[in-house]
Write an enzyme that holds these catalytic residues in place. Structure first.
Site, PDB file in Angstrom:
ATOM      1  N   ASP A  94     -11.509  -3.986  86.312  1.00 22.70           N
ATOM      2  CA  ASP A  94     -11.042  -3.050  85.296  1.00 22.70           C
ATOM      3  C   ASP A  94     -11.288  -3.657  83.910  1.00 22.70           C
ATOM      4  O   ASP A  94     -10.901  -4.806  83.645  1.00 22.70           O
ATOM      5  CB  ASP A  94      -9.526  -2.826  85.533  1.00 22.70           C
ATOM      6  CG  ASP A  94      -8.958  -1.670  84.744  1.00 22.70           C
ATOM      7  OD1 ASP A  94      -9.726  -0.759  84.389  1.00 22.70           O
ATOM      8  OD2 ASP A  94      -7.734  -1.671  84.518  1.00 22.70           O
ATOM      9  N   HIS A 190      -3.307   3.759  77.209  1.00 17.91           N
ATOM     10  CA  HIS A 190      -2.670   2.834  78.148  1.00 17.91           C
ATOM     11  C   HIS A 190      -1.180   2.628  77.848  1.00 17.91           C
ATOM     12  O   HIS A 190      -0.752   2.783  76.712  1.00 17.91           O
ATOM     13  CB  HIS A 190      -3.381   1.477  78.103  1.00 17.91           C
ATOM     14  CG  HIS A 190      -4.779   1.540  78.637  1.00 17.91           C
ATOM     15  ND1 HIS A 190      -5.889   1.528  77.828  1.00 17.91           N
ATOM     16  CD2 HIS A 190      -5.229   1.643  79.905  1.00 17.91           C
ATOM     17  CE1 HIS A 190      -6.971   1.610  78.585  1.00 17.91           C
ATOM     18  NE2 HIS A 190      -6.608   1.682  79.842  1.00 17.91           N
TER      19      HIS A 190
END
Ligand code: G3H
Ligand code: 13P
Ligand code: ZN
Length: 332
Positions: A94, A190
């Site tokens: 990621d 996020h």
């Protein structure tokens, strides 16, 4: 050099092709601990879902990249032990931020990598992504790239504001880089604070924050320009308000935490969005369960006692996402 194929892992090519055609999305859950890994595997097996287990730079720093790779290998064997004959598990890097980190992961058993050049000027993003794609494809590893910038922290890359993906760039970018999937920016971000209270309205009945909608018009424009190309949504936790309330009830302090409403993720899953990233919701489920356990059992100190309900809470959340939001159940 360890190939992911020896570990029983799969890359994302087939998963994404089926997801785009079938109008559902593959869950991409971040993991740092054994309990998260167990909960992810149990949920995927019970729902018969393919799954992407993803590792951030922070996870590598916390748990060690080698240990996480062996945990992913263990995940495949664990899935088989739980009765899944052919688990579809990808191990994904990621937010890889350099060619070197992508290469290291490819050489050590990852089946998919993200090269996040979203903060670079356009041509530099293309050059870096292309370099990673050439190396990855030589090893049959798939590559996720990113265009557009999400607000908030992307590992060490942080931005105050989001810059939506420009639809006019996606065709040129995907063709010139050869990437297998594209992460886009349409209003997600996020963490557990995706919008400020000022950006939201309040539900008059519940008093809860209602965030602004995602830019589905940009998603539609992107789909028109690269039909059927796999699209990825980062920052897709929903920040469930019952988990936030439990955390706050038992000594936590998460005022005005807010995420992406599940209805919008359900809508996105039916489109070319075929990978949805969820990390914060797992953190919230775990923290809520542990805070509650500590408050109710102040004399307990065996970590297994409080990690067990934490693992159960994460599993429940993963199953809910798979079955009620992404629709990736019954696909094995
Ligand atoms: O991209 C953000 C993910 O939630 C990973 O977060 O870097 O704190 O592990 P982390
Ligand atoms: P969340 O913080 O919304 O869970 O997003 C996680 C993510 O995008 C990981 O890359
Ligand atoms: Zn992300």
């Amino acid at each position: 050099m360890v190939s992911y194929k020896e570990l029983g892992l799969v890359n994302t090519r087939d998963m994404f092709a089926k997801a785009v055609a079938g109008g559902y999305a593959i869950p991409a859950f971040n993991f740092n601990t054994m309990e998260q890994m167990q909960a992810i595997v149990q949920a995927a097996v019970e729902t018969k879902s393919p799954v992407i287990m993803q590792v951030s730079k922070g996870a590598r720093a916390y748990a060690n990249g080698t240990i996480l790779r062996y945990m992913a290998q263990g995940a495949v064997e664990y899935a088989k032990e739980l009765g899944c004959e052919k688990p579809q598990i990808a191990l994904h890097l990621d937010h890889g931020d350099s060619f070197e980190i992508c290469k290291e992961c490819i050489d050590n058993g990852f089946s998919s990598v993200m090269i996040d050049g979203s903060h670079l000027p356009y041509e530099e993003n293309i050059a870096l992504t292309k370099k990673v794609v050439e190396y990855a494809h030589a090893h049959d590893v798939t590559v996720e790239a990113e265009l557009g910038v999400l607000a908030g922290v992307e590992d060490e890359v942080s931005s105050e504001v989001s810059h939506y993906t420009k639809p006019e760039e996606v065709e040129d970018f995907s063709k010139r880089t050869g990437c297998d999937s594209l992460a886009i920016s349409i209003g997600t971000s996020h963490g557990a604070y995706k919008f400020t209270p000022e950006q939201c309205t309040r539900d008059p009945k519940t008093g809860l924050l209602v965030p602004p909608p995602l830019a589905f018009d940009i998603l539609a424009e992107i789909e028109k320009r690269i039909p059927g190309f796999p699209i990825v949504l980062h920052g897709s936790s929903s920040v469930p308000q019952d988990e936030v309330a439990t955390i706050n009830q038992f000594g936590g302090k998460l005022p005005d935490a807010v995420g992406i409403p599940e209805e919008q993720l359900r809508q996105a899953s039916k489109s070319a969005v075929c990978k949805i990233n969820i990390d914060s919701d797992s953190r919230l489920a775990m923290t809520a369960a542990i805070r509650k356990y500590f408050a109710e059992n102040p004399a307990h100190f065996d970590p297994r006692q409080y990690l067990k309900p934490a693992r159960e809470a994460m599993k429940k959340m993963y199953i809910h996402k798979i079955m009620e939001v992404l629709g990736s159940n019954d696909k094995l």
